[in-house]
Design a protein around this motif. Structure first.
Motif, mmCIF file in Angstrom:
data_model
loop_
_atom_site.group_PDB
_atom_site.id
_atom_site.type_symbol
_atom_site.label_atom_id
_atom_site.label_comp_id
_atom_site.label_asym_id
_atom_site.label_seq_id
_atom_site.Cartn_x
_atom_site.Cartn_y
_atom_site.Cartn_z
ATOM 1 N N UNK A 1 0.821 -1.214 0.000
ATOM 2 C CA UNK A 1 0.000 0.000 0.000
ATOM 3 C C UNK A 1 0.854 1.263 0.000
ATOM 4 N N UNK A 2 1.994 1.237 0.670
ATOM 5 C CA UNK A 2 2.890 2.392 0.616
ATOM 6 C C UNK A 2 3.395 2.580 -0.819
ATOM 7 N N UNK A 3 3.714 1.486 -1.482
ATOM 8 C CA UNK A 3 4.140 1.569 -2.880
ATOM 9 C C UNK A 3 3.042 2.132 -3.780
ATOM 10 N N UNK A 4 1.790 2.020 -3.325
ATOM 11 C CA UNK A 4 0.654 2.510 -4.116
ATOM 12 C C UNK A 4 0.058 3.795 -3.545
ATOM 13 N N UNK A 5 0.837 4.520 -2.753
ATOM 14 C CA UNK A 5 0.424 5.869 -2.367
ATOM 15 C C UNK A 5 0.147 6.129 -0.907
ATOM 16 N N UNK A 6 0.087 5.091 -0.075
ATOM 17 C CA UNK A 6 -0.208 5.315 1.342
ATOM 18 C C UNK A 6 0.926 6.088 2.009
ATOM 19 N N UNK A 7 0.555 7.135 2.747
ATOM 20 C CA UNK A 7 1.533 7.922 3.510
ATOM 21 C C UNK A 7 1.424 7.640 5.005
ATOM 22 N N UNK A 8 0.334 7.026 5.400
ATOM 23 C CA UNK A 8 0.116 6.524 6.758
ATOM 24 C C UNK A 8 -0.552 5.161 6.603
ATOM 25 N N UNK A 9 -0.086 4.176 7.355
ATOM 26 C CA UNK A 9 -0.724 2.860 7.351
ATOM 27 C C UNK A 9 -1.458 2.686 8.677
ATOM 28 N N UNK A 10 -2.764 2.416 8.597
ATOM 29 C CA UNK A 10 -3.582 2.208 9.784
ATOM 30 C C UNK A 10 -3.939 0.730 9.898
#
Length: 332
Positions: free
Chosen positions: A86-95
């Motif tokens: 998800x970070x690779x696909x744009x997430x800047x915060x992971x919840x």
């Protein structure tokens, strides 16, 4: 309030809600005053990442920063990989979801069911925090049931595991959304932690938001169900927190423009067939406090095209703005 490098202002946050907080709704709520909007829950199982549902849930193109994506699952290694994906696909915060009370989620030992396994909680949190270079947050409930209110323990584990901020819904899993949110429990958790804590549960007005912040000492409030059909609640809360006075609610003409824009975004994002279908629940929420709402829903829910849905909605609100009873056709 800060989550890692991100300043969250105003300190009112859209809660993650499955089937609700998709990109069109997040973009709208951010525009209307939310300081942060958390995505609906995405699965950690890579077998489902290429489905249409997952592709939409992982689409963050053009979304205002910071982008917070919620993931759910039970296997530390798999959760870590999902966080990286998800970070690779744009997430800047992971919840991380440990607050969902839904039976199908808890039956898989995910969501709030994880609170029954503190050791597994620690393993998941540590794995995800180590896997990504963005802040990781956690959402929990006060416990599994009345006799297992272990949120303070889970909160300490979260802080020790490197979680950047914690959101607490003030109910146990077995309460679902009944009863009254336990703000005293949230206050006790906030008092024992040095990381930001976000209060969630029954926050449905600017005055309630101010009360909860004062009572719990929390760094921010999180709004869920009260934003359905009322996305401007974020701006209302922000205004009250800053000025100590309530802002006038949006006019019917303003609601009309907000709703029509939301419908158009849904149609464009999902395509006409799915967009029209998904928009129906939002139309019901927007209309629930309006005159002739039952008749409006009965007609607009039969619209099979985007053009019909937009026209019926436009005509309905045009009549309300003009101060006349809407003339609703017998069928769309």
């Amino acid at each position: 309030m800060r989550i890692g490098p991100h300043s969250i202002a105003p300190r009112v946050i859209l809660a993650p809600m499955a089937g609700v907080t998709d990109k069109p709704f997040r973009v709208l709520c951010k525009r209307l005053g939310a300081g942060l909007c958390v995505s609906e829950m995405t699965t950690s199982d890579p077998r489902f990442w290429t489905t249409a549902k997952s592709r939409h849930r992982m689409d963050h193109a053009g979304e205002p920063a910071p982008i917070s994506v919620q993931i759910a699952g039970t296997v530390p290694r798999v959760m870590a990989e999902a966080a990286r994906y998800n970070v690779d696909h744009g997430a800047q915060i992971v919840d991380i979801n440990m607050g969902c009370p839904a039976k199908k989620v808890c039956n898989a030992w995910a969501g709030s069911a994880l609170m029954r396994e503190p050791e597994l909680v620690a393993q998941i949190l540590e794995a995800v925090v180590a896997a990504v270079d963005v802040p990781v947050t956690l959402k929990i409930r006060t416990g599994w049931d009345h006799d297992q209110r272990n949120a303070p323990l889970i909160a300490r584990i979260a802080e020790q595991s490197g979680i950047a901020a914690l959101a607490v819904h003030g109910r146990t899993r077995d309460q679902q959304y009944t009863g009254v949110a336990e703000y005293d429990t949230i206050a006790a958790i906030k008092a024992q932690l040095s990381i930001p804590v976000i209060a969630n549960g029954d926050i449905d007005s600017p005055r309630k938001a101010a009360f909860v912040l004062a009572h719990t000492g929390c760094d921010a409030v999180m709004v869920g169900r009260a934003a359905q059909g009322r996305p401007w609640i974020f701006g209302e809360i922000a205004h009250f927190l800053e000025h100590g006075e309530e802002r006038a609610p949006p006019s019917l003409a303003q609601v009309r423009e907000i709703l029509l824009g939301h419908l158009e975004h849904l149609h464009a994002f999902y395509g006409e067939v799915s967009g029209v279908r998904i928009a129906r629940k939002h139309l019901g929420w927007y209309a629930k406090d309006r005159p002739e709402n039952a008749a409006f829903r009965a007609v607009v829910n039969r619209a099979e095209s985007a053009e019909q849905q937009l026209r019926l909605t436009r005509d309905y609100f045009d009549a309300l703005v003009a101060g006349v009873v809407p003339e609703l056709p017998a069928a769309a």
